[in-house]
Design a protein around this motif. Structure first.
Motif, short mmCIF file in Angstrom:
data_model
loop_
_atom_site.label_atom_id
_atom_site.label_comp_id
_atom_site.label_asym_id
_atom_site.label_seq_id
_atom_site.Cartn_x
_atom_site.Cartn_y
_atom_site.Cartn_z
N ALA A 117 23.65 18.94 33.64
CA ALA A 117 23.67 18.83 35.10
C ALA A 117 25.04 19.24 35.64
CB ALA A 117 23.31 17.41 35.54
N ASP A 118 26.11 18.78 35.00
CA ASP A 118 27.47 19.15 35.42
C ASP A 118 27.69 20.65 35.29
OD1 ASP A 118 28.09 16.51 35.95
OD2 ASP A 118 29.24 16.20 34.10
N LEU A 119 27.20 21.24 34.20
CA LEU A 119 27.33 22.69 33.99
C LEU A 119 26.59 23.44 35.09
CD1 LEU A 119 28.11 25.24 32.42
CD2 LEU A 119 26.09 24.85 30.97
N GLU A 120 25.38 23.02 35.39
CA GLU A 120 24.60 23.72 36.42
C GLU A 120 25.29 23.63 37.78
OE1 GLU A 120 20.18 23.61 38.30
OE2 GLU A 120 20.38 23.56 36.12
N ILE A 121 25.82 22.47 38.12
CA ILE A 121 26.56 22.32 39.38
C ILE A 121 27.77 23.27 39.38
CG2 ILE A 121 28.04 20.75 40.71
CD1 ILE A 121 26.05 18.49 39.83
N ALA A 155 30.37 28.23 41.19
CA ALA A 155 31.03 29.50 40.85
C ALA A 155 30.28 30.68 41.47
CB ALA A 155 31.11 29.66 39.34
N LYS A 156 28.95 30.62 41.46
CA LYS A 156 28.18 31.70 42.05
C LYS A 156 28.43 31.78 43.55
CE LYS A 156 23.66 33.66 42.82
NZ LYS A 156 22.25 33.44 42.96
N GLY A 174 39.07 28.35 20.81
CA GLY A 174 39.63 29.69 20.94
C GLY A 174 38.72 30.82 20.53
N THR A 175 37.50 30.52 20.12
CA THR A 175 36.55 31.55 19.69
C THR A 175 35.33 31.53 20.61
OG1 THR A 175 37.23 31.26 17.39
CG2 THR A 175 35.12 32.38 17.77
N ASP A 176 34.95 32.71 21.11
CA ASP A 176 33.73 32.79 21.92
C ASP A 176 32.53 32.58 21.00
OD1 ASP A 176 35.21 33.34 24.15
OD2 ASP A 176 34.81 35.49 24.16
N ILE A 177 31.69 31.61 21.37
CA ILE A 177 30.52 31.31 20.52
C ILE A 177 29.20 31.48 21.27
CG2 ILE A 177 31.77 29.76 18.99
CD1 ILE A 177 30.34 27.45 20.57
N GLY A 178 29.24 31.89 22.52
CA GLY A 178 27.99 32.06 23.26
C GLY A 178 28.24 32.27 24.74
N LYS A 179 27.16 32.09 25.53
CA LYS A 179 27.24 32.27 26.98
C LYS A 179 26.41 31.21 27.67
CE LYS A 179 26.55 37.08 26.55
NZ LYS A 179 25.86 38.24 27.03
N ALA A 180 26.83 30.84 28.87
CA ALA A 180 26.05 29.98 29.75
C ALA A 180 25.80 30.78 31.02
CB ALA A 180 26.79 28.69 30.07
N THR A 181 24.54 30.87 31.42
CA THR A 181 24.15 31.71 32.55
C THR A 181 23.31 30.92 33.54
OG1 THR A 181 24.09 33.62 31.09
CG2 THR A 181 22.94 33.84 33.18
N LEU A 182 23.60 31.09 34.82
CA LEU A 182 22.75 30.53 35.87
C LEU A 182 21.65 31.54 36.14
CD1 LEU A 182 22.32 28.23 37.95
CD2 LEU A 182 23.57 29.65 39.58
N ALA A 242 16.85 27.55 40.43
CA ALA A 242 17.69 28.18 39.39
C ALA A 242 17.87 27.19 38.25
CB ALA A 242 19.05 28.55 39.97
N HIS A 243 18.08 27.72 37.08
CA HIS A 243 18.34 26.87 35.93
C HIS A 243 19.38 27.54 35.04
CE1 HIS A 243 15.20 29.68 34.58
NE2 HIS A 243 15.76 29.58 33.39
N THR A 244 19.91 26.75 34.14
CA THR A 244 20.95 27.26 33.25
C THR A 244 20.34 27.66 31.92
OG1 THR A 244 22.55 25.77 34.27
CG2 THR A 244 23.14 26.68 32.14
N ARG A 245 20.73 28.82 31.44
CA ARG A 245 20.31 29.28 30.12
C ARG A 245 21.56 29.33 29.24
NH1 ARG A 245 17.43 34.32 30.66
NH2 ARG A 245 19.44 35.19 31.17
N LEU A 246 21.48 28.70 28.10
CA LEU A 246 22.58 28.68 27.15
C LEU A 246 22.19 29.55 25.97
CD1 LEU A 246 25.34 27.40 26.56
CD2 LEU A 246 24.11 25.59 25.36
N THR A 247 23.03 30.51 25.64
CA THR A 247 22.77 31.41 24.52
C THR A 247 23.86 31.21 23.48
OG1 THR A 247 21.86 33.01 26.09
CG2 THR A 247 22.35 33.81 23.88
#
Length: 176
Positions: free
Chosen positions: A29-33, A38-39, A53-61, A137-142
């Protein structure tokens, strides 16, 4: 492992799983807010997920396209009876054939307005009883396999203690 040890293990894992599930719900919920903010402020809809320090994925609205939704079945049924009477079935219940309705809604979503073009005449009809309704809208975590492996390795090496520390609730007092 004794039966008592097995029961203890299950009790611990169950408590931790429930606590983590609650923490995850609040974190999502905090991430989606945050992503919605940000959008709105910068247009940003995707951020990278960083672990030590390493990119391990993406979070997308994700903002789904509006869906064609029947909002007035009576008006829609009356209209279909005039433009495509063979698509109406009468039984104890009169209804539009589900396959035809699904195709109609798909066409409306593609066009972006509640209009239908008769394939035989080319006449464009306003479709009563259907509206395009926005979807939440929803959050997709990859997190690809490498990212999941990095998380597992960090967990095993106790490197996540400063990143994730779910709080266990205080023990509830039993009233005698």
């Amino acid at each position: 492992m004794s039966l008592k040890d097995k029961a203890t293990r299950v009790a611990i894992l169950d408590t931790l799983a429930k606590t983590i599930a609650d923490e995850l719900k609040h974190a999502k919920a905090d991430l989606e807010i945050g992503l919605r903010t940000a959008k709105a402020e910068t247009g940003t809809q995707t951020i990278t997920v960083d672990l030590l320090g390493t990119d391990i994925g993406k979070a997308t609205l994700v903002q789904p396209k509006p869906a064609a939704t029947v909002t007035d079945e009576t008006a829609l049924l009356a209209w279909v009876r005039t433009v495509a009477p063979t698509e109406v079935t009468t039984r104890l219940l009169t209804e539009i054939r589900p396959a035809w309705l699904a195709q109609l809604k798909k066409q409306i979503e593609a066009v972006g307005t509640a209009e239908w073009a008769d394939p035989e005449t080319g006449v464009i009809h306003d479709v009563p009883g259907i509206e395009l309704v926005g979807r939440t809208a929803h959050t997709r975590l990859t997190v690809p396999a490498e990212g999941k492996q990095a998380i597992a390795d960090a967990w095993r090496n106790r490197l996540l203690d400063t990143v994730v520390t779910p709080e266990l609730p205080a023990a509830e007092q039993e009233v005698a």
